[in-house]
Motif scaffolding. Structure first.
Motif, mmCIF file in Angstrom:
data_model
loop_
_atom_site.group_PDB
_atom_site.id
_atom_site.type_symbol
_atom_site.label_atom_id
_atom_site.label_comp_id
_atom_site.label_asym_id
_atom_site.label_seq_id
_atom_site.Cartn_x
_atom_site.Cartn_y
_atom_site.Cartn_z
ATOM 1 N N TYR A 97 0.950 -1.029 0.251
ATOM 2 C CA TYR A 97 -0.121 0.043 0.058
ATOM 3 C C TYR A 97 0.885 1.215 -0.051
ATOM 4 C CZ TYR A 97 -3.343 -3.356 1.836
ATOM 5 O OH TYR A 97 -4.293 -4.426 1.897
ATOM 6 N N THR A 98 0.574 2.171 -0.794
ATOM 7 C CA THR A 98 1.295 3.533 -0.855
ATOM 8 C C THR A 98 -0.086 4.625 -0.620
ATOM 9 O OG1 THR A 98 0.893 3.971 -3.084
ATOM 10 C CG2 THR A 98 2.954 2.952 -2.135
ATOM 11 N N TYR A 99 0.612 5.701 0.048
ATOM 12 C CA TYR A 99 -0.319 6.825 0.067
ATOM 13 C C TYR A 99 -0.612 7.716 -1.298
ATOM 14 C CZ TYR A 99 -0.483 6.457 5.081
ATOM 15 O OH TYR A 99 -0.746 6.164 6.684
ATOM 16 N N LYS B 210 -5.069 9.198 0.885
ATOM 17 C CA LYS B 210 -5.507 7.823 1.605
ATOM 18 C C LYS B 210 -4.620 6.759 1.171
ATOM 19 C CE LYS B 210 -10.509 8.761 1.667
ATOM 20 N NZ LYS B 210 -11.716 8.360 1.214
ATOM 21 N N LEU B 211 -4.256 5.743 2.167
ATOM 22 C CA LEU B 211 -3.807 4.712 2.093
ATOM 23 C C LEU B 211 -4.589 3.663 0.723
ATOM 24 C CD1 LEU B 211 -1.173 3.428 2.958
ATOM 25 C CD2 LEU B 211 -2.245 2.083 4.549
ATOM 26 N N GLN B 212 -3.799 3.364 -0.240
ATOM 27 C CA GLN B 212 -4.250 2.656 -1.484
ATOM 28 C C GLN B 212 -3.494 1.362 -1.678
ATOM 29 O OE1 GLN B 212 -7.172 3.712 -3.233
ATOM 30 N NE2 GLN B 212 -7.635 5.061 -1.389
ATOM 31 N N SER C 95 3.643 0.452 2.709
ATOM 32 C CA SER C 95 3.240 -0.383 3.901
ATOM 33 C C SER C 95 2.859 -1.805 3.368
ATOM 34 C CB SER C 95 1.836 0.275 4.296
ATOM 35 O OG SER C 95 1.040 -0.438 5.408
ATOM 36 N N LYS D 283 6.593 -1.790 7.222
ATOM 37 C CA LYS D 283 6.515 -0.750 6.055
ATOM 38 C C LYS D 283 7.928 -1.016 5.576
ATOM 39 C CE LYS D 283 7.998 2.642 9.556
ATOM 40 N NZ LYS D 283 8.036 3.855 10.218
#
Length: 129
Positions: free
Chosen positions: A23-25, A39-41, A89, A106
């Protein structure tokens, strides 16, 4: 591709016993309100097969006298073709995508890419209830 390269790649990938999502922002705009939020996507394409490698590392100046001195070096081993950015993440699980069994990390740095795989150093991501 030479046959021995394919054999080595297949042998390395047989050791992968887990799966992970990364996941990345990212900036996400709400279509109704037109408000942009970070948002964390999930990175598209997951889950990917992987393996976790853990090594205990002791500080160089101290003897391993107490458990508090023990540190772990955790690495994610996955396909060399994936693009996992530093700071992403990572959620890893063994057999099922059960949230209670998932490990959260992370990525601590830039991936080390090899011919058959890549290794990404991880740090435990603290999740507070």
């Amino acid at each position: 591709m030479l046959p021995e390269i394919a054999l080595v790649r297949a042998a390395v990938r047989r050791l992968w016993d887990r799966k992970f999502y990364a996941y990345t922002y990212q900036q996400v705009t709400d279509p109704e309100t037109h408000i942009t939020e970070t948002k964390l996507q999930a990175i598209p394409g997951g889950p990917w097969p992987c393996r976790i490698s853990r090594e205990r590392a002791y500080p160089a100046t101290e003897q391993p006298a107490a458990p508090s001195n023990v540190q772990q070096e955790i690495k994610l081993i996955c396909s060399e073709g994936l693009a996992i950015p530093a700071g992403a993440s990572i959620k890893v699980w063994k057999k099922t995508e059960d949230e209670s069994q998932a490990l959260r990390f992370k990525s601590a740095g830039v991936p080390f890419k090899y011919d058959y795989h890549q290794e990404i150093e991880l740090q435990q991501e603290e999740v507070h209830p």
